[in-house]
Design a protein around this motif. Structure first.
Motif: not given
Length: 369
Positions: A218, A222, A225, A228, A279, A281, A315, A319, A325, A329, A360
Motif C-alpha cells: 500500500l 498510493y 494518489a 482511494v 484497492v 486509485r 472511497h 490522501v 495509508v 485502507i 482521509d
C-alpha cells in the motif's frame, strides 16, 4: 550437489522493480543511493591518487587520458546518483557495466600489473551491487568479465621477467574466492530469502496477495494518489458450492474469482475464506464502473459451478503525504465490508457503495469509517 546448487542459483526468479520497491517501502533506498554515490566518488578519488600522488604514475598519453576520463566521469555519475531519480533497470545495467569496464581500464592503464593486481578486488565490490539488484544471468556476465580481467593480469605478470611470479600466484589465490565464490554464494542466499519473503505475502491457493502482502504494497502503491477506492468482493453462496460440488471445486471457484478480479492498475488480495479486497486509485464513479465489470466477469455459464459476487465499495479523496495509508485502507475496508453485506442482504450479485466517503485520516472526530 554442486550442479544442483548452480542450477538453483541460475534459475531463481528475480525482479529489479520488486527489489527497488521493497527497499523504497522500508526506507532503505536513500541509504543505498548514498552508498552508490560515495562508492563512485571513492573510485574517482582512487584514480586521482594513482595519477597525482604515486611515484610512478602512468606516463603514456592514452593512460593519462583514461585516468582523467575516469575521474571526471565518476564525479558526474556520483552526482547523478544523488540528484536524479533511482535508475531504471536499463540504466542500472549500464552503471554495472560502466563500473566493471572503468575499474579494469584504469588498472590496466597504470602500467604495472603486479602493483595493482590485488586492486582487482574492486570488481568484487561491484558484485555487491549486481548481486542485490540484478539476476544471476547478469551476475554471470559480471563474473565472466572479472575472470577475463584476472586472467589478463595474471598473463601480463607471468610474461614479465621483472615481476615476482610467486607473489603473483599468492595474489591470485587471494583474489579467486573474493572475486568469484563470495558473490555467487551471497546472491544465491539473497535470492532465496527474497523468494521466501515474497511467498509470505501471497495466498498459495489463488496467487494474489494476502492481507500481509496487501499492507506491504500500500505505501508505494498510493504514493501521489488523490483518490482511494477499495472494494470488498465476496462469493455468493460459497458454502453451497462446497456442499454441492466438493471442496476441490470450491478452491477452483476461488482461483477463478481471483483471476477475474486481477486487472491492470489495481491490487488484489484474499482477505478471508471467500472474500477478496481490491484497492485502486480510482474515483468513486470509476470504481463503481469497474465493480460492474467485475460482476459481469465473475459469472460464466461455462463454469462447472456458476459464480456470482457481491461487492461493497468505499472511497475517499485527498490522501495527504502524512496519511497512514495502511490504517486508512483498513478503515475503508471496514466500510466497504458493511456495504458488501448490504449487497448480500439485497439478494447478492450487485454493487453497493458505502454511504460515508471520508476524506482521509484527518476526517472530523467522531466519524467512524
Amino acid at each position: 550437489m554442486q550442479s544442483v546448487f548452480l542450477r538453483t542459483w541460475w534459475h531463481q526468479p528475480h525482479s529489479y522493480e520488486s527489489v527497488v520497491s521493497y527497499l523504497e517501502l522500508h526506507g532503505a533506498l536513500a541509504p543505498y543511493r548514498l552508498a552508490a554515490a560515495l562508492s563512485t566518488f571513492s573510485y574517482g578519488l582512487g584514480a586521482a591518487a594513482l595519477l597525482l600522488l604515486t611515484d610512478s604514475p602512468p606516463t603514456s598519453a592514452v593512460g593519462r587520458s583514461i585516468f582523467v576520463l575516469a575521474i571526471v566521469s565518476t564525479l558526474v555519475v556520483g552526482v547523478a546518483w544523488l540528484r536524479t531519480p533511482w535508475p531504471s533497470k536499463r540504466v542500472s545495467l549500464m552503471f554495472a557495466a560502466y563500473s566493471d569496464i572503468g575499474v579494469t581500464l584504469v588498472l590496466l592503464s597504470y602500467g604495472s600489473p603486479q602493483t595493482l593486481f590485488l586492486a582487482l578486488a574492486m570488481l568484487a565490490a561491484n558484485s555487491v551491487y549486481v548481486q542485490l539488484f540484478h539476476s544471476p544471468k547478469v551476475m554471470a556476465l559480471h563474473l565472466l568479465w572479472a575472470g577475463t580481467a584476472v586472467t589478463l593480469f595474471s598473463v601480463l605478470i607471468l610474461l614479465s621477467p621483472d615481476t615476482d611470479h610467486g607473489l603473483a600466484i599468492a595474489q591470485l589465490v587471494v583474489l579467486v574466492p573474493i572475486t568469484f565464490m563470495g558473490p555467487t554464494f551471497f546472491q544465491h542466499l539473497l535470492l532465496k530469502l527474497h523468494v521466501q519473503a515474497q511467498a509470505a505475502n501471497f495466498d498459495p491457493l489463488t496467487q494474489v496477495r494476502n492481507r500481509r502482502g496487501l499492507d506491504e504494497a500500500l505505501p508505494v502503491y498510493y504514493l501521489g494518489a488523490t483518490d482511494v477506492s477499495v472494494m470488498v468482493v465476496d462469493v455468493d453462496r460459497f458454502k453451497s458450492i462446497n456442499d454441492r460440488f466438493g471442496h476441490h471445486q470450491g478452491d477452483a471457484a476461488l482461483q477463478l474469482v481471483a483471476k477475474r478480479l486481477t486487472t491492470d492498475g489495481v491490487v488484489v488480495a484474499r482477505v478471508g475464506g471467500e472474500e477478496f479486497a481490491v484497492v485502486t486509485r480510482l474515483s468513486e464513479p470509476d470504481a463503481r464502473a469497474l465493480a460492474e465489470q467485475y460482476l459481469s466477469a465473475a459469472h460464466s455459464a461455462s463454469d462447472a459451478a456458476p459464480l456470482t459476487v457481491s461487492i461493497g465499495i468505499a472511497h475517499c479523496q485527498c490522501v495527504s503525504s502524512g496519511t497512514d495509508v495502511v490504517d486508512l485502507i483498513t478503515r475503508l475496508l471496514r466500510s466497504a465490508d458493511a456495504a458488501m453485506y448490504e449487497a448480500k442482504q439485497q439478494g447478492g450479485n450487485q454493487v453497493v457503495v458505502a454511504g460515508l466517503t471520508p476524506r482521509d485520516d484527518r476526517a472530523p472526530s467522531g466519524t467512524e469509517l
